[in-house]
Design a protein around this motif. Structure first.
Motif, short mmCIF file in Angstrom:
data_model
loop_
_atom_site.label_atom_id
_atom_site.label_comp_id
_atom_site.label_asym_id
_atom_site.label_seq_id
_atom_site.Cartn_x
_atom_site.Cartn_y
_atom_site.Cartn_z
N GLU A 1 29.30 24.72 -8.63
CA GLU A 1 28.64 24.65 -9.98
C GLU A 1 28.52 23.24 -10.18
OE1 GLU A 1 31.12 26.88 -9.64
OE2 GLU A 1 30.05 28.59 -9.90
N ARG A 2 29.41 22.31 -9.66
CA ARG A 2 29.36 20.72 -9.84
C ARG A 2 28.10 20.03 -9.00
NH1 ARG A 2 34.70 18.07 -11.80
NH2 ARG A 2 35.64 19.83 -12.80
N VAL A 3 28.13 20.76 -7.91
CA VAL A 3 27.09 20.33 -6.83
C VAL A 3 25.91 20.80 -7.25
CG1 VAL A 3 26.32 20.44 -4.63
CG2 VAL A 3 28.59 20.26 -4.88
N ALA A 4 25.60 22.08 -7.64
CA ALA A 4 24.49 22.37 -8.47
C ALA A 4 23.98 21.56 -9.64
CB ALA A 4 24.34 24.09 -8.86
N ALA A 5 24.88 21.38 -10.47
CA ALA A 5 24.53 20.48 -11.52
C ALA A 5 24.17 19.05 -10.98
CB ALA A 5 25.79 20.32 -12.58
N ALA A 6 24.57 18.69 -10.42
CA ALA A 6 24.19 17.23 -9.86
C ALA A 6 22.98 17.21 -9.21
CB ALA A 6 25.51 16.85 -8.71
N LEU A 7 22.59 18.33 -8.42
CA LEU A 7 21.30 18.47 -7.83
C LEU A 7 20.34 18.77 -8.96
CD1 LEU A 7 22.29 19.92 -4.56
CD2 LEU A 7 21.78 17.46 -4.93
N GLU A 8 20.51 18.94 -10.06
CA GLU A 8 19.58 19.17 -11.15
C GLU A 8 19.45 17.90 -11.97
OE1 GLU A 8 21.10 22.39 -13.86
OE2 GLU A 8 20.67 23.86 -12.40
N ASN A 9 20.09 16.81 -11.57
CA ASN A 9 19.53 15.41 -12.08
C ASN A 9 18.67 14.66 -11.30
OD1 ASN A 9 19.75 12.52 -12.54
ND2 ASN A 9 21.99 12.89 -13.09
N PRO A 10 17.44 14.75 -11.82
CA PRO A 10 16.48 14.13 -11.12
C PRO A 10 16.78 12.81 -10.44
CG PRO A 10 15.62 14.67 -13.10
CD PRO A 10 17.31 14.84 -13.27
N ASN A 11 17.48 11.91 -11.25
CA ASN A 11 17.80 10.45 -10.64
C ASN A 11 18.79 10.69 -9.32
OD1 ASN A 11 16.19 9.33 -12.33
ND2 ASN A 11 18.09 9.22 -13.98
N LEU A 12 19.68 11.63 -9.51
CA LEU A 12 20.37 11.61 -8.06
C LEU A 12 20.15 12.41 -6.90
CD1 LEU A 12 23.35 11.41 -7.52
CD2 LEU A 12 23.97 13.33 -8.65
N VAL A 13 19.07 13.45 -7.42
CA VAL A 13 18.11 13.95 -6.29
C VAL A 13 17.41 13.04 -5.84
CG1 VAL A 13 16.35 15.70 -5.93
CG2 VAL A 13 18.31 16.47 -7.35
N ASP A 14 16.55 12.14 -6.33
CA ASP A 14 15.68 11.18 -5.92
C ASP A 14 16.72 10.18 -4.89
OD1 ASP A 14 13.44 11.95 -7.25
OD2 ASP A 14 13.63 10.30 -8.67
N MET A 15 17.74 9.95 -5.56
CA MET A 15 18.60 8.92 -4.48
C MET A 15 19.21 9.66 -3.32
SD MET A 15 22.50 7.12 -5.77
CE MET A 15 21.77 6.40 -7.07
N VAL A 16 19.55 10.93 -3.40
CA VAL A 16 19.83 11.79 -2.17
C VAL A 16 18.78 12.05 -1.04
CG1 VAL A 16 20.62 14.17 -1.49
CG2 VAL A 16 21.72 13.04 -3.30
#
Length: 162
Positions: free
Chosen positions: A138-153
């Motif tokens: 759930e925490r990983v899924a929530a992190a991957l819903e953050n557009p800024n974090l997804v852009d960084m990844v």
């Protein structure tokens, strides 16, 4: 380069000579599950090594953040564990590095694999919190819903898909 580096003068190690993979035997059943070993996982992550460390022009391999020995695979149980070592105990990028490793493996491995990403014991001030963040669906899924974090990844992973 980032101003106010967390680790302004990291220890840089020589790159290790890469082992050569044994060729796969001729496969009779094209639908059979192909075995995966530690070297294959490292090869998948090796593509990230020159691109991932955000503060320095050094690779994760040169900083010994990730080594061949830090990868464990139990193919029979479909289990992969990657243990990485941040360069300093208060590395603010530990979660991002771990998330990049997790996402690269999620995108590269068959879905039958359980992937466990860990900070090496005793190498980070908030080791338990980082490990919990990286291994909770759930925490990983929530992190991957953050557009800024997804852009960084995605920025970290982009060169490995070229």
């Amino acid at each position: 380069m980032v101003s106010g580096l967390i680790n302004a003068n990291p220890t840089v190690y020589e790159k290790k000579e890469r082992r050569v993979r044994d060729p796969l035997p001729n496969v009779v059943d094209e639908y059979a599950a192909e075995p995966i070993d530690e070297l294959e996982i490292f090869d998948i992550l090796f593509a990230l090594l020159p691109f991932l460390y955000p503060e320095h022009p050094y690779s994760l391999e040169e900083l010994k953040v990730l080594t061949e020995e830090s990868v464990e695979v139990d193919d029979r149980c479909s289990y992969v564990r990657v243990t990485f070592t941040p360069t300093v105990e208060h590395c603010s990028m530990a979660t991002v590095i771990g998330l990049c490793l997790r996402v690269k493996l999620m995108r590269s491995l068959p879905s039958r694999y359980k992937v466990d990403i860990r900070v090496a014991p005793g190498t980070h001030a908030t080791e338990a919190a980082v490990n919990k963040q990286l291994n909770d669906k759930e925490r990983v899924a929530a992190a991957l819903e953050n557009p800024n974090l997804v852009d960084m990844v995605d920025e970290c992973l982009a060169p490995s898909y070229a």
